[in-house]
Design an enzyme around this catalytic site. Structure first.
Site, short mmCIF file in Angstrom:
data_model
loop_
_atom_site.label_atom_id
_atom_site.label_comp_id
_atom_site.label_asym_id
_atom_site.label_seq_id
_atom_site.Cartn_x
_atom_site.Cartn_y
_atom_site.Cartn_z
CG ASP A 37 -1.71 1.22 1.45
OD1 ASP A 37 -1.82 2.01 0.49
OD2 ASP A 37 -2.22 1.40 2.58
CG ASN A 39 -2.78 5.60 -1.26
OD1 ASN A 39 -2.90 4.49 -0.72
ND2 ASN A 39 -3.71 6.14 -2.02
CG ASP A 41 -5.88 3.49 0.15
OD1 ASP A 41 -5.03 2.58 0.24
OD2 ASP A 41 -6.48 3.76 -0.93
CG ASP A 45 -1.12 1.83 -3.70
OD1 ASP A 45 0.10 1.59 -3.81
OD2 ASP A 45 -1.61 2.40 -2.71
CG ASP A 213 -11.09 -14.21 -15.41
OD1 ASP A 213 -10.53 -14.84 -14.50
OD2 ASP A 213 -12.31 -13.95 -15.40
CD GLU A 274 -9.55 -19.06 -14.76
OE1 GLU A 274 -9.87 -19.42 -13.63
OE2 GLU A 274 -10.19 -18.20 -15.39
C1 NOJ Z 1 -11.15 -16.74 -12.43
C2 NOJ Z 1 -10.48 -15.82 -11.48
O1 NOJ Z 1 -9.21 -16.34 -11.16
C3 NOJ Z 1 -11.39 -15.71 -10.28
O2 NOJ Z 1 -10.76 -15.02 -9.22
C4 NOJ Z 1 -12.67 -15.04 -10.71
O3 NOJ Z 1 -13.57 -15.07 -9.62
C5 NOJ Z 1 -13.31 -15.75 -11.89
N1 NOJ Z 1 -12.36 -16.11 -12.90
C6 NOJ Z 1 -14.38 -14.89 -12.54
O4 NOJ Z 1 -13.79 -13.82 -13.22
CA CA Z 2 -3.34 2.29 -1.32
#
Ligand code: NOJ
Ligand code: CA
Length: 545
Positions: A37, A39, A41, A45, A213, A274
């Site tokens: 982190d 900053n 919060d 980041d 993803d 993935e």
């Molecule tokens: C796979 C990602 O690794 C997971 O974290 C996410 O919840 C699902 N895809 C949906 O995007």
């Molecule tokens: Ca931050």
């Protein structure tokens, strides 16, 4: 598998890709919200990540993959994207990404971002318009079905319950994940065109590639037919029960298209998808030479501490990827799975598994904190954020326990994740977390961090490690992996891992590295290997025809 070794050929991919950086890369996955982190919060980041690049350099990794940084509805840890060409202000701005890339490149590190093409956030401009106007072009970019009493079919969400929700005007829309993540309709060419622009936007900034993803998803059965039988999908290992919602044939068109976009840049860009399909042969198809460079398979990640499961998975994955000329990407942990230390039952086992993975031919993906031997954290229910926990009514623990902030400094109340006096971290840091801190482990030659550093640096010293040629065999609960370099380097390396409950005796000329030195004895060409231990050794002989 018998005691006879299964031998894997040199990978066959010809041309410049044979020596591409990603073939045997060690990639480090940063969970942006929890890394550092900058900053105060309480949320990780880009400023924090940039300040820790030196740590990644000293760990020896080749690349960093950053989990989604986009403006998000926050329904699923950033995997519900509102704007694909922007940065959530909580993480910084687009100039911070440019700065990250420049700093990383200055250190010789590559940067991969995460891209989420299967679904957007329900707050994305397209979906808002689609809700307001069923006849809009935006509505045609999602899967809407007419109003009816029952959902259009039996498709289920990965996070529990039906994959269909209703709009205020009674229509149904599809979401394979949370209702806040409506699925895009990839049969509409406007969707693919728009993602090409997004890829180029980040590539033009210097980004080296993407983790993709749900790369097994995107297309759905155009007739919306039921999946067979009753099923309850989870994130990993999709099989024939999801034939209508995953792995549709047209998906390969998209990866060829994305590959061409990346290849149009000097030196190319890289994609890791993935591809959590149960059938590894199907996973291999995603990594053909004109598709994704890496296709994640999660069978090893899913395997219990079991020598048969480990050895069979390694053998099958190496066979499948060799058959398409692709390197095998290995992964033991990520932001969706309980941490190895807890899953396997001990730090000792997690360290042994890491040494095995870092020996295997191909690339290795590390999840931030595994190099510290972090266990799964206890997160009180009241502090949980993961929709899996909420949508299952608390029946499934969810993924918060592997997403807790990194401990950097044991002097500091906030473990060095945020500066002293900062806001409370977004997930609570458990008592005792500082015991795992980087500063403490960096000063200890026997720490897990030191083990990872040594192992990664030895991959450069010994080209046999992570190379393209290996043989895997198993006797009882002991696995042996023999490795020789692709380029004819004369120094072979053998990795042994003892997954049994008692010591094993293995032949070796010299131990190069042990996952834990305690109890490892070398005598007259024989090494005593305690339970739950792995070693890298110079073999007495290798017989790789
Ligand atoms: C796979 C990602 O690794 C997971 O974290 C996410 O919840 C699902 N895809 C949906 O995007
Ligand atoms: Ca931050």
């Amino acid at each position: 598998m018998s005691a006879e070794p299964i031998l894997f050929p040199r990978d066959t991919q010809a041309g410049p890709a044979r020596d591409a950086w990603w073939r045997d890369a060690v990639v480090y996955q940063v969970y942006l919200r929890s890394f550092a982190d900058g900053n105060g919060d309480g949320i990780g980041d880009f400023a924090g990540l940039r300040s820790r690049l030196g740590y990644l350099k000293s760990l020896g990794v080749d690349a960093v993959w950053v989990t989604p940084h986009y403006p998000s509805g926050g329904a699923d840890g950033g995997y519900d994207v509102i704007d694909y060409k922007a940065v959530d202000p909580v993480y910084g701005d687009v100039e911070d990404v440019r700065g990250l890339v420049e700093d990383a490149h200055g250190l010789g590190l590559k940067v991969l971002l995460d891209i989420v093409p299967n679904h957007t956030s329900d707050q994305h401009a397209w979906f808002r318009t689609a809700l307001a106007d069923p006849d809009s072009p935006e509505a045609a970019r999602y899967h809407f079905r007419p109003a009816s009493e029952e959902p259009p079919n039996n498709w289920q969400s990965m996070f529990g319950g039906s994959a269909w929700s209703r709009t205020p005007d009674g229509r149904w829309y599809l979401h394979l994940f949370t209702p806040e993540q409506p699925d895009l309709n990839w049969d509409n060419p406007e969707v693919a065109d728009d993602f090409d622009e997004t890829l180029r936007f980040w590539y033009d900034l210097g980004v080296d590639g993407f983790r993709v993803d749900v790369a097994y998803g995107l297309f759905k059965d155009p007739q919306y037919r039921d999946n067979p039988g009753v099923y309850s999908p989870t994130l990993f290992g999709h099989g024939p029960e999801q034939v209508m919602t995953t792995n549709q044939p047209r998906i390969h068109e998209i990866w060829r298209r994305w590959r061409a976009v990346g290849d149009s840049y000097e030196n190319g860009r890289m994609l890791v998808g993935e591809v959590s399909l149960a059938d590894l042969k199907q996973v291999g198809l995603y990594a053909r030479p004109d598709e994704l460079q890496h296709a994640f398979q999660f069978r090893l990640l899913k395997s219990k501490w079991d020598a048969t499961a480990f050895a069979d998975t390694i053998a099958e994955a190496l066979t499948v990827f060799a058959s398409v000329g692709a390197p095998a990407p290995w992964v033991l942990g990520n932001h969706d799975k309980a941490r190895q230390v807890t899953r396997y039952g001990s730090l000792r086992r997690a360290r042994a598994a890491a040494l095995l993975m870092l020996a295997l031919p191909g690339s290795a993906y590390l999840y931030a904190g595994e190099e510290l031997g972090l266990p799964e954290a206890e997160v009180p229910d009241a502090a949980k954020k993961d929709p899996i926990f909420f949508r299952s009514g608390g029946a499934r623990a969810g993924r918060d326990g592997c997403r807790v902030p990194m401990p950097w400094d044991d002097h500091d109340a906030l473990a060095g994740f945020s500066a002293a006096g900062s806001a409370a971290p977004w997930l609570p840091i458990p008592d005792g977390w500082r015991d795992h801190a980087v500063n403490r482990q960096a000063a200890d030659a026997s720490s897990t961090l030191s083990l990872y550093r040594q192992a990664i640096s030895m991959r450069s010293l010994y080209p046999a490690l992570g190379s393209g040629l290996g043989a895997v065999s198993r006797v009882g609960d002991v696995i042996r992996v023999d490795l020789v370099a692709r380029d004819g380097d004369p120094d072979p390396v053998t990795c042994w891992i003892n997954m049994s409950g008692s010591a094993a005796f293995v032949p070796a000329r010299r131990v190069l590295l042990a996952s834990d030195r305690t109890g490892v004895q070398e005598r007259d060409g024989i090494v005593e290997l305690p339970a739950d231990t792995a070693v890298w050794v110079t073999p007495n002989s290798v017989d790789l025809r």
